[in-house]
Design a protein around this motif. Sequence first.
Motif, PDB file in Angstrom:
ATOM      1  N   PRO A  29       0.825  -1.205   0.000  1.00  0.00           N
ATOM      2  CA  PRO A  29       0.000   0.000   0.000  1.00  0.00           C
ATOM      3  C   PRO A  29       0.861   1.257   0.000  1.00  0.00           C
ATOM      4  O   PRO A  29       1.999   1.246   0.463  1.00  0.00           O
ATOM      5  N   TYR A  32      -1.003   3.293   5.086  1.00  0.00           N
ATOM      6  CA  TYR A  32      -1.855   2.421   5.897  1.00  0.00           C
ATOM      7  C   TYR A  32      -1.763   2.859   7.353  1.00  0.00           C
ATOM      8  O   TYR A  32      -0.840   3.582   7.749  1.00  0.00           O
ATOM      9  N   THR A  74      -6.914  -0.965  -1.640  1.00  0.00           N
ATOM     10  CA  THR A  74      -7.568   0.080  -0.865  1.00  0.00           C
ATOM     11  C   THR A  74      -8.812  -0.486  -0.193  1.00  0.00           C
ATOM     12  O   THR A  74      -9.703  -1.011  -0.864  1.00  0.00           O
ATOM     13  N   VAL A 128      -4.424   2.042   1.742  1.00  0.00           N
ATOM     14  CA  VAL A 128      -4.628   2.822   0.527  1.00  0.00           C
ATOM     15  C   VAL A 128      -3.576   2.355  -0.476  1.00  0.00           C
ATOM     16  O   VAL A 128      -2.380   2.564  -0.267  1.00  0.00           O
ATOM     17  N   ASP A 133      -7.419   6.154  -5.720  1.00  0.00           N
ATOM     18  CA  ASP A 133      -8.543   5.267  -5.418  1.00  0.00           C
ATOM     19  C   ASP A 133      -9.606   6.015  -4.621  1.00  0.00           C
ATOM     20  O   ASP A 133      -9.275   6.888  -3.805  1.00  0.00           O
ATOM     21  N   SER A 136     -12.513   4.685   0.949  1.00  0.00           N
ATOM     22  CA  SER A 136     -13.284   3.488   1.286  1.00  0.00           C
ATOM     23  C   SER A 136     -14.172   3.641   2.510  1.00  0.00           C
ATOM     24  O   SER A 136     -15.041   2.807   2.741  1.00  0.00           O
ATOM     25  N   ASP A 140     -10.931   6.071   6.380  1.00  0.00           N
ATOM     26  CA  ASP A 140      -9.978   6.243   5.287  1.00  0.00           C
ATOM     27  C   ASP A 140      -9.827   7.731   4.979  1.00  0.00           C
ATOM     28  O   ASP A 140      -8.707   8.251   4.866  1.00  0.00           O
ATOM     29  N   ARG A 144      -6.401   9.873   5.251  1.00  0.00           N
ATOM     30  CA  ARG A 144      -5.825  10.581   4.105  1.00  0.00           C
ATOM     31  C   ARG A 144      -5.712  12.078   4.369  1.00  0.00           C
ATOM     32  O   ARG A 144      -4.814  12.738   3.841  1.00  0.00           O
TER      33      ARG A 144
END
Length: 154
Positions: A29, A32, A74, A128, A133, A136, A140, A144
């Motif tokens: 990823p 994460y 993701t 991720v 993407d 989710s 998430d 982010r």
Amino acid sequence: MSELDWSTPEGLAAIKDHLAAQIEGWRPPVAYAVGLSPASSSVEWVFPHVNVPGGRHSLPAVVLATILGHDGSTATLDLTTSQLAAAVESLEPAQACTTLDHPNLAAWGEALAEASSNPARSLVAVYVADLEDPVSSEADGAMRATFEGHAPTL
């Protein structure tokens, strides 16, 4: 893998590669973290440590994915205290490598203690794979949002 060397960065990289090879479709990823649901007095997800894009701690991602049966794509995955305890136990030997810090191990221990002492809080693992993407989950998006220069679309 006959001899596991947890005492060097090269050994940890070899262990990571070995574990990753056991996960069908594994891709590392970009970011994460393990997150805690909001406490009753807070509305925000709590992430004791976020592995941001460009980070160097990839072994914990593979250890956790191995326990969860995840391929690194993701996703936001529910995480039980038993699963997190297994991840902590599996990652503890990495402390033998004293030339590296182990922020995931410390953060996961903190999250495990909090979730164990407060049954109203739940745990998630957020992976991720690509910053492009779709987000989710709320967790998430919150994770982010900690990335410098990145504002996710929720």
